[in-house]
Enzyme design. Structure first.
Site, PDB file in Angstrom:
ATOM      1  N   HIS A 102       0.837  -1.199   0.000  1.00 21.85           N
ATOM      2  CA  HIS A 102       0.000   0.000   0.000  1.00 21.85           C
ATOM      3  C   HIS A 102       0.868   1.245   0.000  1.00 21.85           C
ATOM      4  O   HIS A 102       1.849   1.322   0.734  1.00 21.85           O
ATOM      5  CB  HIS A 102      -0.893   0.015   1.249  1.00 21.85           C
ATOM      6  CG  HIS A 102      -1.695   1.270   1.385  1.00 21.85           C
ATOM      7  ND1 HIS A 102      -2.869   1.479   0.689  1.00 21.85           N
ATOM      8  CD2 HIS A 102      -1.482   2.396   2.104  1.00 21.85           C
ATOM      9  CE1 HIS A 102      -3.339   2.678   0.985  1.00 21.85           C
ATOM     10  NE2 HIS A 102      -2.522   3.259   1.834  1.00 21.85           N
TER      11      HIS A 102
ATOM     12  N   ASP B 182     -15.753   2.568   7.175  1.00 17.13           N
ATOM     13  CA  ASP B 182     -14.669   3.516   6.900  1.00 17.13           C
ATOM     14  C   ASP B 182     -15.098   4.517   5.832  1.00 17.13           C
ATOM     15  O   ASP B 182     -14.787   5.699   5.907  1.00 17.13           O
ATOM     16  CB  ASP B 182     -13.396   2.776   6.458  1.00 17.13           C
ATOM     17  CG  ASP B 182     -12.366   3.773   5.957  1.00 17.13           C
ATOM     18  OD1 ASP B 182     -11.920   4.605   6.760  1.00 17.13           O
ATOM     19  OD2 ASP B 182     -12.059   3.770   4.749  1.00 17.13           O
TER      20      ASP B 182
ATOM     21  N   ARG C 152     -15.297  12.641   8.284  1.00 19.20           N
ATOM     22  CA  ARG C 152     -14.088  13.298   8.799  1.00 19.20           C
ATOM     23  C   ARG C 152     -13.654  14.437   7.880  1.00 19.20           C
ATOM     24  O   ARG C 152     -13.167  15.474   8.322  1.00 19.20           O
ATOM     25  CB  ARG C 152     -12.956  12.267   8.931  1.00 19.20           C
ATOM     26  CG  ARG C 152     -13.144  11.336  10.135  1.00 19.20           C
ATOM     27  CD  ARG C 152     -12.209  10.140  10.045  1.00 19.20           C
ATOM     28  NE  ARG C 152     -10.832  10.514   9.835  1.00 19.20           N
ATOM     29  CZ  ARG C 152      -9.959   9.813   9.092  1.00 19.20           C
ATOM     30  NH1 ARG C 152     -10.321   8.695   8.500  1.00 19.20           N
ATOM     31  NH2 ARG C 152      -8.732  10.227   8.946  1.00 19.20           N
TER      32      ARG C 152
ATOM     33  N   SER D 141      -8.283   3.700   9.238  1.00 19.21           N
ATOM     34  CA  SER D 141      -8.963   3.806   7.949  1.00 19.21           C
ATOM     35  C   SER D 141      -8.188   3.030   6.867  1.00 19.21           C
ATOM     36  O   SER D 141      -8.752   2.193   6.152  1.00 19.21           O
ATOM     37  CB  SER D 141      -9.077   5.292   7.580  1.00 19.21           C
ATOM     38  OG  SER D 141      -9.448   5.452   6.253  1.00 19.21           O
TER      39      SER D 141
ATOM     40  N   LYS E 135      -9.116  -1.317   5.307  1.00 23.48           N
ATOM     41  CA  LYS E 135      -9.273  -1.771   3.911  1.00 23.48           C
ATOM     42  C   LYS E 135      -8.265  -2.860   3.580  1.00 23.48           C
ATOM     43  O   LYS E 135      -8.554  -3.797   2.839  1.00 23.48           O
ATOM     44  CB  LYS E 135      -9.137  -0.574   2.964  1.00 23.48           C
ATOM     45  CG  LYS E 135     -10.362   0.356   3.062  1.00 23.48           C
ATOM     46  CD  LYS E 135     -10.164   1.694   2.399  1.00 23.48           C
ATOM     47  CE  LYS E 135      -9.392   2.654   3.238  1.00 23.48           C
ATOM     48  NZ  LYS E 135      -9.641   4.072   3.064  1.00 23.48           N
TER      49      LYS E 135
HETATM   50  N1  URA Z   1      -6.332   7.428   3.301  1.00 20.98           N
HETATM   51  C1  URA Z   1      -7.332   6.691   3.865  1.00 20.98           C
HETATM   52  O1  URA Z   1      -7.738   5.674   3.294  1.00 20.98           O
HETATM   53  N2  URA Z   1      -7.855   7.096   5.024  1.00 20.98           N
HETATM   54  C2  URA Z   1      -7.448   8.194   5.682  1.00 20.98           C
HETATM   55  O2  URA Z   1      -7.959   8.498   6.745  1.00 20.98           O
HETATM   56  C3  URA Z   1      -6.417   8.953   5.104  1.00 20.98           C
HETATM   57  C4  URA Z   1      -5.858   8.549   3.912  1.00 20.98           C
END
Ligand code: URA
Length: 432
Positions: free
Chosen positions: A82, A161, A168, A183, A187
């Site tokens: 990632h 999320d 947010r 967050s 994933k």
């Molecule tokens: N990328 C994400 O997937 N979540 C966040 O909170 C910030 C960057």
């Protein structure tokens, strides 16, 4: 249990219990808990933080709020990578085939670009015919058959999320470490890989502007992995300048292919080898140096390039573009940006370059924008290079003359030339 009590506990700086976090995630996902209560909790978390255990529980609950991909049949061989988002970051296109050629199972879900950072799915779709929408079954079949699949997110992954991130965004609670870490990692957990290598970008062209916050984010994510029985490593890497020479979808695919054909592109090749080596070392439980040699061998032997071709063929893409990356071509209109004086390139602003690419048509302002895959920027030099007055610094490509004109103005201010040779950060700033 009442949501007001949970907010009150966090407001007082108390540690939330697993039951409280589960109650919040389930209730918010279902719509039983309204946005105003979720935003109050997010703000309380912003001020009073979370322990490692709370962050890990929040992450796992958010991962479980939707579909979880079951990759257990591949045992411990699955590896994901990632990136926290960069400009010119085409590393997935290079490291995924290297790791797969070395025997790892790379079954990866990637995203599209938004704003100044690009997305792997947009880049892959620059290959004519390449299909990124796959059912979970065909995704797993391809992982089984060739050990490499990269597709867009299938099904309903980490919906909590998705809701919370959007909330947010409008309640000034994005820049909160436990919320960012949970967050991103929710994933990754839902995507199922046992081993995860994180490339946390740091610098002007990244979410994390300084090394301290990048290191904090990286260590929070490594901790989450530890709590959730995943093996996680993190590299903190420099994102003050664009990665490589190409920014824009088909331009970047062509550059990635060049690396797989053995070209050494300053900083970019080094980063790709480091990421691939960590993926191999973590997955096959071998020493990092040995894994690095294996990664290099996968390029030298042509096995990584072959693996990319297998994936492109399996996902319906035209393999002749991999054989000859010049086939990608460029957009119809182009303009060259020239140096007005001689000297060293002392800065190429990654964020500005990313924003110019959006104007040229290579990126999106909003999710629904379409992408011009042949638009973008090809740099002719990198930070630290010496250039003469009149030399080309970069070439801009677009299919729209007006966009090109607008981009040209900004491009003239996207780099600096100085008399002194600048200090250049190493691409890899830290490893956890
Ligand atoms: N990328 C994400 O997937 N979540 C966040 O909170 C910030 C960057």
């Amino acid at each position: 249990m009442r949501m007001t009590d949970i907010i009150e506990h966090k407001k007082q700086g108390l540690k939330l219990t697993g039951e409280e976090i589960e109650f919040f995630v389930k209730g918010y996902t279902k719509g039983d808990i309204p946005d105003y209560q979720a935003s109050a909790l997010a703000m309380a978390i912003y001020f009073n933080k979370m322990t490692n255990e709370e962050t890990a529980t929040l992450t796992l609950e958010m991962a479980k709020s939707g579909d979880m991909l079951d990759l257990s049949e591949f045992k411990n061989l699955t590896v994901d990578k990632h990136s926290s988002g960069g400009v010119g970051d085409k590393t997935t296109l290079v490291v995924a085939p290297i790791a797969a050629a070395a025997g790892c199972t790379v079954a990866k879900m990637s995203g599209r670009g938004l704003g100044f950072t690009g997305g792997t799915i947009d880049k892959l779709e620059a290959i004519p015919g390449f299909c990124t929408a796959m059912s979970p079954e065909s995704f797993k079949n391809q992982a089984r058959d060739i050990g490499l699949v990269v597709a867009g997110q299938t099904g309903n992954m980490a919906p909590c999320d998705k809701k919370l991130y959007a909330l947010r965004d409008v309640t000034a609670t994005v820049d909160c470490m436990p919320l960012i870490a949970s967050s991103i990692m929710s994933k990754k957990l839902a995507a199922g890989a046992k081993n995860i290598v994180l490339d946390v970008k740091c610098g002007e062209g990244a979410f994390m502007k300084d090394i301290q916050s990048a290191a904090l984010l990286a260590s929070e994510m490594v901790n989450i992995g530890r709590h959730c029985q995943r093996n996680v490593r993190a590299l903190i890497t420099d994102m003050s300048c664009p990665l490589g020479y190409a920014v824009g979808n088909s331009l970047e695919v062509a550059e990635a292919i060049k690396i797989l054909k053995g070209e050494n592109i300053p900083r970019l090749t080094k980063l790709c080898i480091a990421l691939a080596a960590n993926m191999i070392s973590l997955t096959k439980q071998v020493d990092l140096k040995e894994a690095e040699n294996e990664a290099k061998e996968m390029i030298k032997s042509g096995k990584a390039l072959e693996k990319l071709k297998e994936m492109v063929k399996a996902q319906g893409g035209d393999v002749s573009y991999i054989d000859d990356e010049n086939k990608f071509g460029f957009d119809e209109y182009k303009t060259e940006i020239k140096a007005e004086k001689q000297g060293y390139i002392s800065n190429i602003d990654a964020q500005k370059i990313g924003n110019i690419c959006v104007i040229l048509g290579a990126g999106r302002n909003v999710k629904t924008d379409s992408i011009d895959s042949k638009a973008g920027i090809l740099l002719s030099c990198q930070k630290g290079d010496y250039i003469n007055s009149g030399d080309t610094v970069m070439t801009l490509y677009s299919n729209d003359e007006n966009k090109l004109k607008q981009a040209k103005e900004l491009a003239l201010n996207s780099f600096e030339i100085s008399d002194k040779k600048p200090a250049c950060n190493d691409i890899i700033l830290k490893q956890l």
